[in-house]
Scaffold this motif. Structure first.
Motif, short mmCIF file in Angstrom:
data_model
loop_
_atom_site.label_atom_id
_atom_site.label_comp_id
_atom_site.label_asym_id
_atom_site.label_seq_id
_atom_site.Cartn_x
_atom_site.Cartn_y
_atom_site.Cartn_z
N CYS A 1 0.09 8.28 2.55
CA CYS A 1 0.93 8.94 1.57
C CYS A 1 1.16 8.42 0.53
CB CYS A 1 2.11 6.84 2.26
SG CYS A 1 3.68 7.25 1.54
N ARG A 2 2.61 9.33 0.28
CA ARG A 2 2.17 9.98 -1.76
C ARG A 2 3.57 8.68 -2.29
NH1 ARG A 2 0.64 15.51 -2.40
NH2 ARG A 2 -1.43 15.69 -1.56
N CYS A 3 4.22 8.22 -1.12
CA CYS A 3 5.32 7.17 -2.04
C CYS A 3 5.31 6.27 -3.03
CB CYS A 3 6.44 6.43 -0.92
SG CYS A 3 5.46 4.64 -0.79
N GLU A 4 5.87 6.35 -3.83
CA GLU A 4 6.23 5.02 -5.34
C GLU A 4 5.13 3.73 -4.93
OE1 GLU A 4 8.83 3.59 -8.80
OE2 GLU A 4 9.70 3.77 -7.38
N GLY A 5 5.38 2.93 -3.98
CA GLY A 5 4.45 2.34 -3.73
C GLY A 5 3.48 2.27 -3.42
N CYS A 6 2.43 3.24 -2.61
CA CYS A 6 1.45 4.10 -2.54
C CYS A 6 0.51 3.99 -3.82
CB CYS A 6 1.37 4.38 -1.10
SG CYS A 6 1.92 4.11 0.47
N ARG A 7 1.20 5.12 -4.40
CA ARG A 7 0.95 5.37 -5.86
C ARG A 7 0.68 4.38 -7.00
NH1 ARG A 7 1.09 11.10 -7.35
NH2 ARG A 7 2.75 12.45 -5.76
N ALA A 8 1.50 3.31 -6.89
CA ALA A 8 1.44 2.03 -7.51
C ALA A 8 -0.27 1.28 -6.92
CB ALA A 8 2.11 1.21 -7.19
N ALA A 9 0.29 1.39 -6.16
CA ALA A 9 -1.39 0.97 -5.87
C ALA A 9 -2.87 1.25 -5.46
CB ALA A 9 -1.18 0.30 -4.08
N ARG A 10 -2.85 2.57 -5.89
CA ARG A 10 -3.45 3.85 -6.19
C ARG A 10 -3.82 3.53 -7.50
NH1 ARG A 10 -1.39 7.68 -2.62
NH2 ARG A 10 -2.41 7.25 0.01
N THR A 11 -2.85 3.39 -8.82
CA THR A 11 -3.15 3.73 -9.97
C THR A 11 -3.60 2.26 -10.09
OG1 THR A 11 -0.92 3.64 -10.02
CG2 THR A 11 -2.03 5.57 -10.00
N GLY A 12 -3.42 0.84 -9.65
CA GLY A 12 -3.83 -0.40 -9.60
C GLY A 12 -2.19 -1.13 -10.42
N ALA A 13 -0.61 -0.64 -10.65
CA ALA A 13 0.24 -0.60 -10.65
C ALA A 13 0.09 -2.06 -9.99
CB ALA A 13 1.00 -0.21 -10.95
N VAL A 14 -0.46 -1.89 -8.26
CA VAL A 14 0.45 -3.48 -8.11
C VAL A 14 -1.39 -3.47 -7.00
CG1 VAL A 14 2.87 -2.95 -8.08
CG2 VAL A 14 0.97 -1.90 -6.21
N PRO A 15 -1.50 -4.36 -6.64
CA PRO A 15 -2.94 -4.94 -5.70
C PRO A 15 -2.31 -4.29 -4.63
CG PRO A 15 -0.83 -6.93 -5.70
CD PRO A 15 -0.68 -6.22 -7.01
N PRO A 16 -3.58 -3.41 -3.25
CA PRO A 16 -3.47 -2.93 -2.93
C PRO A 16 -3.26 -4.23 -1.52
CG PRO A 16 -5.11 -3.13 -3.07
CD PRO A 16 -4.80 -3.79 -4.83
N LEU A 17 -2.76 -3.73 -0.13
CA LEU A 17 -2.26 -5.43 0.75
C LEU A 17 -2.91 -4.23 2.05
CD1 LEU A 17 1.24 -6.11 0.19
CD2 LEU A 17 -0.77 -6.74 -1.51
N THR A 18 -3.71 -5.72 2.28
CA THR A 18 -3.81 -4.81 4.25
C THR A 18 -2.58 -6.15 4.71
OG1 THR A 18 -5.06 -7.26 3.78
CG2 THR A 18 -6.57 -5.57 3.81
N GLN A 19 -3.25 -5.89 5.94
CA GLN A 19 -2.83 -5.71 7.20
C GLN A 19 -2.08 -7.56 7.78
OE1 GLN A 19 -2.15 -1.69 10.12
NE2 GLN A 19 -4.16 -2.12 9.08
N SER A 20 -0.74 -7.79 8.33
CA SER A 20 -0.13 -8.65 8.36
C SER A 20 -1.00 -8.98 9.10
CB SER A 20 0.99 -8.08 8.76
OG SER A 20 1.62 -9.98 8.76
N SER A 21 -1.04 -10.81 8.17
CA SER A 21 -2.03 -12.11 9.13
C SER A 21 -1.95 -13.46 8.53
CB SER A 21 -3.91 -11.44 9.21
OG SER A 21 -4.30 -12.04 10.06
N LEU A 22 -2.41 -13.58 9.00
CA LEU A 22 -2.41 -15.78 8.11
C LEU A 22 -3.32 -16.31 8.99
CD1 LEU A 22 -0.22 -17.73 6.49
CD2 LEU A 22 0.35 -18.35 8.80
N ALA A 23 -4.12 -16.99 7.56
CA ALA A 23 -5.06 -17.73 8.23
C ALA A 23 -3.97 -19.46 7.91
CB ALA A 23 -5.81 -18.40 7.96
N ILE A 24 -4.56 -20.19 9.05
CA ILE A 24 -3.34 -21.95 8.63
C ILE A 24 -4.63 -22.68 9.13
CG2 ILE A 24 -2.12 -21.78 10.93
CD1 ILE A 24 0.17 -22.77 9.01
#
Length: 296
Positions: free
Chosen positions: A19-42
């Motif tokens: 994907c080359r959407c705005e969010g993915c571009r921002a993650a690749r350039t370091g403008a936003v942190p990359p995110l892994t897929q949904s999970s929780l530890a409690i």
């Protein structure tokens, strides 16, 4: 009670591989942190970790959890993170593919799941059967409205969210296909609901009493994803006359965090107008590693 968001993204993570959407571009350039897929530890304050959903990124998430523990509590720098059991909110691929990564262990794996989720994971997508070729799987039933006391004293109560069946099972809906989880320790409560197809009475009721709610924030608008709407995918959008934001304007816990964020969602961009609306309401946007502590 301690909860760590291991993964804040929806299926595919951020950035998505194709994907080359705005969010993915921002993650690749370091403008936003990359995110892994949904999970929780409690965990209860003095109890073991419970893993909620098992994403394809589970190996990296458990390594990050181990580092988190060392920062918080000290301990062996070479020791892996450990967890007591696994709870599944649904049978979607982004919440279950990581089960196969957990195969290499001599210890039995305790899996809490509804009857519907167990059926899906032993038939349509036989992750349970494949996993059982390596290690014993102990299934524990989740029944909506019935509390379960977990190791360490944490109490978990599932609520039915009338969610969708996975696409590999033909779609549609079924009771128990997706649940939210209310965790409590003493009078402190946390609601975790990463897949919300409908703002039903069960969700509304628990939202009004939770100290913290981690809620499905997959899409900002119903039509932001090509080919399928958010509702067709089984997710209430944040915006719109009957979206999540309208509910949160009326009923909002002391702390509200949006999880399961799609790469197309503009709220992942700190300077966006959509993010500003959330900021005005005090609604947070999850990132990997975010921790919440609630005291009884």
């Amino acid at each position: 009670m301690r909860a760590v968001i291991l993964g804040a993204a929806a299926g595919g993570g951020l950035p998505q591989w194709n994907c080359r959407c705005e969010g993915c571009r921002a993650a690749r350039t370091g403008a936003v942190p990359p995110l892994t897929q949904s999970s929780l530890a409690i965990r209860a304050e003095d109890g073991p970790w419970h893993l909620v959903n098992v994403s394809p990124d589970v190996r990296y998430q458990l390594e990050a959890l181990g580092a988190h523990d060392r920062r918080a509590d000290g301990g062996d720098a070479g020791a892996p993170a450990s967890f007591h059991d696994v709870v599944l909110t649904d049978a979607q691929l982004d919440h279950t593919l990581g089960l196969l990564t957990l195969r290499e262990s001599p210890e039995p794996l305790t899996l809490h799941a509804t009857d519907t989720v167990r059926r899906l994971l032993t038939s349509d997508f036989d992750a349970g059967g494949m996993l059982a070729q390596w290690r014993k799987v102990d299934w524990h039933p989740l029944r909506t409205g019935e509390p379960t006391r977990l190791a360490g004293g944490l109490v978990m109560t599932p609520i039915d969210l009338e969610g969708p069946l996975p696409r590999y099972a033909g779609g549609g809906t079924a009771p128990g296909a997706a649940v939210g989880l209310v965790f409590s320790e003493g009078d402190a409560t946390l609601l975790y609901a990463p897949c919300v197809a409908r703002l039903n009475d069960a969700l509304r009721g628990h939202l009004a009493t939770a100290d913290c709610a981690m809620l499905d924030g997959t899409c900002w608008s119903d039509g932001e994803v090509a080919h399928r709407t958010a509702r067709q995918m089984g997710h209430v959008p944040i915006d719109g006359d009957d979206g999540l934001l309208r509910l949160l304007e009326r009923v909002r816990p002391p702390r509200t965090i949006l999880v399961h964020l799609n790469n197309t969602n503009p709220v992942i961009l700190p300077g966006s107008p959509e993010r500003a609306r959330l900021d005005e309401l005090g609604v947070e946007v999850a990132v990997d590693g975010m921790e919440v502590r609630l005291r009884p």
